[in-house]
Design a protein around this motif. Structure first.
Motif, PDB file in Angstrom:
ATOM      1  N   LEU A 406      48.668  46.047  23.523  1.00  0.00           N
ATOM      2  CA  LEU A 406      47.398  45.972  24.234  1.00  0.00           C
ATOM      3  C   LEU A 406      47.156  47.197  25.104  1.00  0.00           C
ATOM      4  CD1 LEU A 406      47.629  42.273  25.499  1.00  0.00           C
ATOM      5  CD2 LEU A 406      46.489  43.107  23.423  1.00  0.00           C
ATOM      6  N   ARG A 407      45.907  47.588  25.162  1.00  0.00           N
ATOM      7  CA  ARG A 407      45.430  48.468  26.222  1.00  0.00           C
ATOM      8  C   ARG A 407      44.528  47.615  27.099  1.00  0.00           C
ATOM      9  NH1 ARG A 407      44.444  53.593  28.081  1.00  0.00           N
ATOM     10  NH2 ARG A 407      42.463  53.863  29.177  1.00  0.00           N
ATOM     11  N   ILE A 408      44.940  47.424  28.345  1.00  0.00           N
ATOM     12  CA  ILE A 408      44.183  46.596  29.287  1.00  0.00           C
ATOM     13  C   ILE A 408      43.533  47.521  30.306  1.00  0.00           C
ATOM     14  CG2 ILE A 408      44.290  44.723  30.966  1.00  0.00           C
ATOM     15  CD1 ILE A 408      46.891  43.807  29.567  1.00  0.00           C
ATOM     16  N   THR A 409      42.217  47.516  30.347  1.00  0.00           N
ATOM     17  CA  THR A 409      41.465  48.356  31.271  1.00  0.00           C
ATOM     18  C   THR A 409      40.692  47.469  32.233  1.00  0.00           C
ATOM     19  OG1 THR A 409      41.203  50.044  29.559  1.00  0.00           O
ATOM     20  CG2 THR A 409      39.759  50.194  31.475  1.00  0.00           C
ATOM     21  N   VAL A 410      40.770  47.786  33.507  1.00  0.00           N
ATOM     22  CA  VAL A 410      40.045  47.037  34.534  1.00  0.00           C
ATOM     23  C   VAL A 410      39.059  47.979  35.204  1.00  0.00           C
ATOM     24  CG1 VAL A 410      40.220  45.652  36.627  1.00  0.00           C
ATOM     25  CG2 VAL A 410      42.050  45.562  34.918  1.00  0.00           C
ATOM     26  N   SER A 411      37.800  47.587  35.210  1.00  0.00           N
ATOM     27  CA  SER A 411      36.754  48.359  35.881  1.00  0.00           C
ATOM     28  C   SER A 411      36.277  47.583  37.096  1.00  0.00           C
ATOM     29  CB  SER A 411      35.575  48.612  34.935  1.00  0.00           C
ATOM     30  OG  SER A 411      35.992  49.387  33.828  1.00  0.00           O
ATOM     31  N   GLY A 412      36.318  48.232  38.256  1.00  0.00           N
ATOM     32  CA  GLY A 412      35.897  47.586  39.487  1.00  0.00           C
ATOM     33  C   GLY A 412      37.078  47.064  40.276  1.00  0.00           C
ATOM     34  N   GLY A 413      36.799  46.654  41.519  1.00  0.00           N
ATOM     35  CA  GLY A 413      37.847  46.158  42.397  1.00  0.00           C
ATOM     36  C   GLY A 413      37.609  44.722  42.793  1.00  0.00           C
ATOM     37  N   GLY A 414      38.577  44.167  43.526  1.00  0.00           N
ATOM     38  CA  GLY A 414      38.471  42.802  44.007  1.00  0.00           C
ATOM     39  C   GLY A 414      39.136  41.808  43.074  1.00  0.00           C
ATOM     40  N   THR A 415      38.664  40.572  43.118  1.00  0.00           N
ATOM     41  CA  THR A 415      39.305  39.486  42.373  1.00  0.00           C
ATOM     42  C   THR A 415      38.353  38.713  41.467  1.00  0.00           C
ATOM     43  OG1 THR A 415      38.930  37.933  44.201  1.00  0.00           O
ATOM     44  CG2 THR A 415      41.001  39.163  44.216  1.00  0.00           C
ATOM     45  N   THR A 416      37.072  38.984  41.549  1.00  0.00           N
ATOM     46  CA  THR A 416      36.096  38.223  40.764  1.00  0.00           C
ATOM     47  C   THR A 416      35.934  38.846  39.386  1.00  0.00           C
ATOM     48  OG1 THR A 416      34.898  37.597  42.765  1.00  0.00           O
ATOM     49  CG2 THR A 416      33.734  37.359  40.668  1.00  0.00           C
ATOM     50  N   VAL A 417      36.242  38.081  38.351  1.00  0.00           N
ATOM     51  CA  VAL A 417      36.147  38.572  36.976  1.00  0.00           C
ATOM     52  C   VAL A 417      34.759  38.249  36.436  1.00  0.00           C
ATOM     53  CG1 VAL A 417      37.099  38.445  34.647  1.00  0.00           C
ATOM     54  CG2 VAL A 417      38.613  38.227  36.632  1.00  0.00           C
ATOM     55  N   ARG A 418      34.002  39.294  36.139  1.00  0.00           N
ATOM     56  CA  ARG A 418      32.668  39.096  35.557  1.00  0.00           C
ATOM     57  C   ARG A 418      32.738  38.922  34.051  1.00  0.00           C
ATOM     58  NH1 ARG A 418      29.496  44.144  37.493  1.00  0.00           N
ATOM     59  NH2 ARG A 418      28.037  43.346  35.922  1.00  0.00           N
ATOM     60  N   SER A 419      33.663  39.636  33.402  1.00  0.00           N
ATOM     61  CA  SER A 419      33.789  39.478  31.955  1.00  0.00           C
ATOM     62  C   SER A 419      35.150  39.972  31.493  1.00  0.00           C
ATOM     63  CB  SER A 419      32.691  40.244  31.211  1.00  0.00           C
ATOM     64  OG  SER A 419      32.876  41.641  31.343  1.00  0.00           O
ATOM     65  N   VAL A 420      35.619  39.390  30.388  1.00  0.00           N
ATOM     66  CA  VAL A 420      36.809  39.855  29.675  1.00  0.00           C
ATOM     67  C   VAL A 420      36.388  40.075  28.232  1.00  0.00           C
ATOM     68  CG1 VAL A 420      39.164  39.345  28.940  1.00  0.00           C
ATOM     69  CG2 VAL A 420      38.358  38.531  31.169  1.00  0.00           C
TER      70      VAL A 420
END
Length: 445
Positions: A406-420
């Motif tokens: 897997l390549r896991i990329t996270v855009s943005g900060g904090g804890t609220t997940v808008r989409s996966v």
């Protein structure tokens, strides 16, 4: 299986450097002949070390070595029966986690009878029927410097806790939290094999209730350290026990919030046991007392992440980066100076051993399970990330999970997940059945 090393990218070069050092520690320095040793000063795996190392990182990053190391600390029918029996059942927690991470059904079929038979012995020999709690020392506290007087006895010269008769009968927070978690792990293993897990669940619930009845201190908003045979509760703060009470579901949401708010931190991090016992102090900290063990800090940070306490999680992550940044990954650090310091025990200062494996694996766990919020179930991978609010991008590239990479990329900060998104499609879960290379993108905010 060839070991593929994940590559971390994020806005903090110091975290990237520590992450790479932790990978090197686990995969290069301490995996020898396919077995993961406890560290530079400890050539054997040891049951608790093998379990914590597999649980926090090795089952994901090096599954063959994790499996073989877990089996190396068992006999044909039981977890190895040595003189450190009080926390050996942590093996059951690691064994079930290994099954969840890898899907290894052959290991499950072998591990469940071993774990169940070991628990049966411990239930008969170590469960105190008066209190519903298990007797023995605290998890990883094999040195008498981790205990007040009593059970410490100034007339005994040994450093080993079980050489002190009154240590055999105390009932410690961390150990009983592990028993609760181990019973739940056994219930899940049983169910996965088509057996009846309800007796294990009942025992887990009973242990949880006993801990909350006998060890909770409402006045302090914390659990005490241990219950003596005569029913007296020691009021010291045991960081690993507090963390494990959260991780294994002993503490409910209210208690977890109080623990997060009330647990003491020294200048360089949360310490093993607080405050100093009378025979120690800031200039002479006890080896298992008010001193920073990175493994304990890592498990504490994991508990803070999983219970939603972002400030305390990031505080612990920063503390560990600060300790490791100038040293490598040692065993123990001074809670005031942040320098490697093995602490005092029985009249002498002990070394802080180099290249301690669980210092590495719990640090890796904070990145995987804390920052990126990886949550593994038998069905697959979900996410509950805890990124700093000001971060914009972070990634783990080349993370092998079962038969996929897997390549896991996270855009943005904090804890609220808008989409996966998995390969461009919005999903709730990365299925455990996938193979090949896949792109996972999380958007936070």
């Amino acid at each position: 299986m060839d070991i593929l090393r994940p590559v971390l990218t994020c806005p903090r070069p110091d975290l990237v450097a520590v992450y790479e050092a932790a990978l090197h520690n686990l995969l290069d320095v301490n995996t020898i002949g396919g077995i993961i040793r406890a560290g530079g000063g400890y050539p054997a795996p040891w049951t608790r070390d093998a379990s914590i190392n597999a649980w926090y990182a090795a089952s994901l990053l090096s599954p063959d070595a994790a499996r073989d190391t877990l089996l190396a600390v068992t006999g044909e029918t039981l977890v190895q029966q040595d003189d450190q029996w009080w926390d050996q059942i942590i093996w059951a927690v690691a064994a079930w986690n290994h099954v969840v991470v890898t899907g290894d059904e052959d290991f499950l079929a072998r591990a469940y009878p071993i774990a169940a038979a070991t628990m049966e012995v411990l239930d008969k020999e170590r469960l105190d029927g008066r209190y519903g709690l298990y007797r023995g020392g605290a998890v990883m506290q094999d040195g008498i410097s981790g205990y007040p007087e009593p059970p410490n006895d100034p007339g005994i010269e040994s450093s080993f806790v079980l050489d002190y008769p009154r240590a055999h009968s105390i009932m410690c927070l961390s150990t009983n939290a592990v028993y609760a978690g181990a019973h739940r792990a056994l219930a899940r293993m049983a169910a996965a094999l088509g057996a009846d897990g309800r007796p294990h669940l009942a025992r887990a619930d009973a242990t949880r209730a006993a801990v909350n009845r006998w060890l909770w201190r409402e006045d302090a908003g914390l659990y005490g350290y241990f219950l003596s045979e005569d029913g007296r509760l020691d009021p010291h703060q045991e960081a690993l026990g507090l963390a494990m009470a959260i991780l294994f579901g002993v503490a409910d949401e209210r208690r977890a919030a109080l623990i997060a708010a009330n647990t003491h931190r020294e200048p360089r991090g949360v310490v093993n046991v607080w405050p100093h016992f009378d025979r120690y102090g800031p200039g002479r900290p006890g080896r298992h007392n008010a001193i920073c063990w990175p493994m304990v800090m890592g498990v504490w940070g994991d508990a803070m992440a999983r219970s939603g306490h972002a400030n305390r999680f990031h505080e612990t992550l920063d503390d560990l980066i600060g300790l490791f940044g100038g040293d490598g990954l040692s065993e123990v650090y001074n809670a005031i100076t942040g320098l490697p310091d093995g602490g005092w025990q029985q009249g002498r200062q002990w070394p802080s051993e180099p290249d301690q494996t669980w210092s590495a694996t719990t640090m890796l766990g904070l990145v995987h399970h804390g920052l990126f919020g990886i949550r593994l179930t038998p069905e697959g991978m979900r996410f509950s990330p805890m990124m700093p609010a000001h971060w914009r991008d972070a990634a783990l590239n080349g993370l092998r999970y079962r038969d996929m990479t897997l390549r896991i990329t996270v855009s943005g900060g904090g804890t609220t997940v808008r989409s996966v998104r998995l390969d461009g499609r919005e999903v709730d879960l990365v299925p455990a059945t996938l193979t090949g290379h896949h792109d996972v993108r999380l958007t936070l905010g």
